[in-house]
Design a protein around this motif. Structure first.
Motif, short mmCIF file in Angstrom:
data_model
loop_
_atom_site.label_atom_id
_atom_site.label_comp_id
_atom_site.label_asym_id
_atom_site.label_seq_id
_atom_site.Cartn_x
_atom_site.Cartn_y
_atom_site.Cartn_z
N ILE A 1 0.78 -1.19 0.06
CA ILE A 1 0.01 0.01 -0.22
C ILE A 1 0.88 1.02 -0.01
CG2 ILE A 1 -1.65 1.34 1.29
CD1 ILE A 1 -2.85 -1.34 0.14
N THR A 2 0.53 2.09 -0.75
CA THR A 2 1.41 3.44 -1.07
C THR A 2 0.69 4.73 -0.36
OG1 THR A 2 0.44 3.95 -3.20
CG2 THR A 2 2.39 2.55 -3.08
N GLY A 3 1.39 5.84 -0.11
CA GLY A 3 0.73 6.82 0.08
C GLY A 3 -0.35 7.44 -0.88
N THR A 4 -0.20 7.10 -1.93
CA THR A 4 -1.27 7.47 -3.01
C THR A 4 -2.55 6.70 -2.64
OG1 THR A 4 0.22 8.05 -4.59
CG2 THR A 4 -1.98 7.64 -5.56
N HIS A 5 -2.28 5.36 -2.22
CA HIS A 5 -3.57 4.47 -1.83
C HIS A 5 -4.35 5.12 -0.78
CE1 HIS A 5 -1.39 1.12 -3.95
NE2 HIS A 5 -2.52 1.04 -4.80
N ILE A 6 -3.48 5.58 0.26
CA ILE A 6 -3.98 6.35 1.43
C ILE A 6 -4.78 7.46 1.14
CG2 ILE A 6 -3.58 6.87 3.74
CD1 ILE A 6 -3.49 3.74 3.45
N ALA A 7 -4.12 8.29 0.48
CA ALA A 7 -5.06 9.57 0.10
C ALA A 7 -6.01 9.24 -1.04
CB ALA A 7 -3.94 10.47 -0.92
N GLU B 1 -7.51 18.36 2.38
CA GLU B 1 -6.62 18.31 3.47
C GLU B 1 -6.42 17.11 3.99
OE1 GLU B 1 -4.68 21.36 6.73
OE2 GLU B 1 -6.66 21.80 5.99
N GLN B 2 -7.62 16.59 4.36
CA GLN B 2 -7.83 15.38 5.17
C GLN B 2 -6.90 14.28 4.47
OE1 GLN B 2 -8.36 15.39 8.56
NE2 GLN B 2 -7.85 13.46 8.60
N HIS C 1 -4.48 14.42 2.30
CA HIS C 1 -3.18 14.94 2.38
C HIS C 1 -2.56 14.56 4.10
CE1 HIS C 1 -3.82 18.03 -0.57
NE2 HIS C 1 -3.82 16.97 -1.23
N LYS C 2 -3.22 14.95 5.01
CA LYS C 2 -2.83 14.59 6.28
C LYS C 2 -2.80 13.00 6.60
CE LYS C 2 -4.04 18.75 8.62
NZ LYS C 2 -4.71 19.32 9.79
N ALA C 3 -3.67 12.22 6.12
CA ALA C 3 -3.62 10.88 6.10
C ALA C 3 -2.46 10.36 5.53
CB ALA C 3 -4.92 10.17 5.56
N GLN C 4 -2.46 10.70 4.35
CA GLN C 4 -0.76 10.12 3.37
C GLN C 4 0.21 10.29 4.38
OE1 GLN C 4 -0.53 12.02 -0.38
NE2 GLN C 4 1.25 11.00 -0.77
N VAL C 5 0.40 11.60 4.81
CA VAL C 5 1.70 11.93 5.68
C VAL C 5 1.48 11.23 6.76
CG1 VAL C 5 2.71 13.80 6.77
CG2 VAL C 5 1.90 13.98 4.62
N MET C 6 0.54 11.09 7.38
CA MET C 6 0.31 10.29 8.83
C MET C 6 0.97 8.81 8.29
SD MET C 6 -2.90 11.82 10.48
CE MET C 6 -3.26 10.52 11.48
N TYR C 7 0.66 8.24 7.35
CA TYR C 7 0.88 7.06 7.04
C TYR C 7 2.34 6.87 6.65
CZ TYR C 7 0.83 2.45 4.44
OH TYR C 7 0.97 1.25 4.21
N TYR C 8 3.08 7.80 6.08
CA TYR C 8 4.50 7.89 5.85
C TYR C 8 4.89 7.67 7.27
CZ TYR C 8 3.93 9.55 1.10
OH TYR C 8 3.65 9.68 -0.37
N LEU C 9 4.55 8.49 8.24
CA LEU C 9 5.34 8.30 9.44
C LEU C 9 4.83 7.23 10.02
CD1 LEU C 9 4.14 11.79 10.96
CD2 LEU C 9 6.13 11.02 9.99
N TYR C 10 3.75 6.51 10.04
CA TYR C 10 3.72 4.93 10.37
C TYR C 10 4.58 4.12 9.79
CZ TYR C 10 1.43 0.40 9.83
OH TYR C 10 1.45 -0.96 9.63
N VAL C 11 4.90 4.20 8.26
CA VAL C 11 5.72 3.05 7.66
C VAL C 11 7.22 3.44 8.26
CG1 VAL C 11 6.83 2.53 5.30
CG2 VAL C 11 4.37 3.12 5.51
#
Length: 167
Positions: free
Chosen positions: A3-9, A82-83, A85-95
């Motif tokens: 799963i990528t950041g794009t998927h999460i966004a 924006e939500q 985008h925030k989820a994508q970045v939070m997912y990056y932090l999780y990974v």
């Protein structure tokens, strides 16, 4: 499947878009809006490429990562979703956390709006990241494409013509 950041966004924007993208129907290359966003990211912070690292790990790709300070820099054109985008970045932090980088942080930047959002590590990102992966996979594995959502953001979406061709 990674799963990528794009998927999460896309999970946080439109399940139909997520399903289409994950199932090999990618329209972003045809979108002037996506191209404009990439241009903003590439031309706004010219010294970033020298100062920061591009990082690819577990299927995600972070364009600007400050390894010394453990900070992800994510540049976006608009805050309309924006939500997501925030989820994508939070997912990056999780990974990053999952791969041994403890307490990473992020800066979500909207240069045109002269706006920055700072996202500090939260242990809740661990459970959220796992839940988002499961939710994304369940949508991606559906046998048929989810229904249209009919939102105002649809008009600016790279998939607009594909989704509304029969309407």
């Amino acid at each position: 499947m990674n799963i990528t950041g794009t998927h999460i966004a896309y999970l946080h924007t439109c399940h139909r878009k997520l399903w289409l993208f994950a199932n090999g129907i990618q329209m972003e290359h045809n979108s002037e809006i996506v191209a404009e966003g990439k241009l903003i990211a590439e031309t706004t912070y010219l010294d970033r490429a020298r100062k920061y690292t591009e990082l690819a790990i577990d299927g995600i790709k972070i364009d600007f990562y400050d390894a010394k300070n453990k900070v992800v820099h994510e540049v976006k054109k608009s805050d309309k979703v924006e939500q997501a985008h925030k989820a994508q970045v939070m997912y990056y932090l999780y990974v990053l956390h999952k791969n041994g980088i403890h307490e990473p942080t992020a800066i979500l930047e909207y240069p045109r709006l002269k706006q920055r959002d700072f996202i500090d590590w939260d242990d809740d990102f661990i459970s959220q990241g796992k839940e988002w992966e499961e939710n994304a996979l369940s949508i991606i594995q559906l046998e048929s494409c989810p229904e249209l959502i009919h939102k105002s953001i649809c008009k600016k979406c790279a998939y607009y013509e594909l989704c509304y061709v029969v309407e």
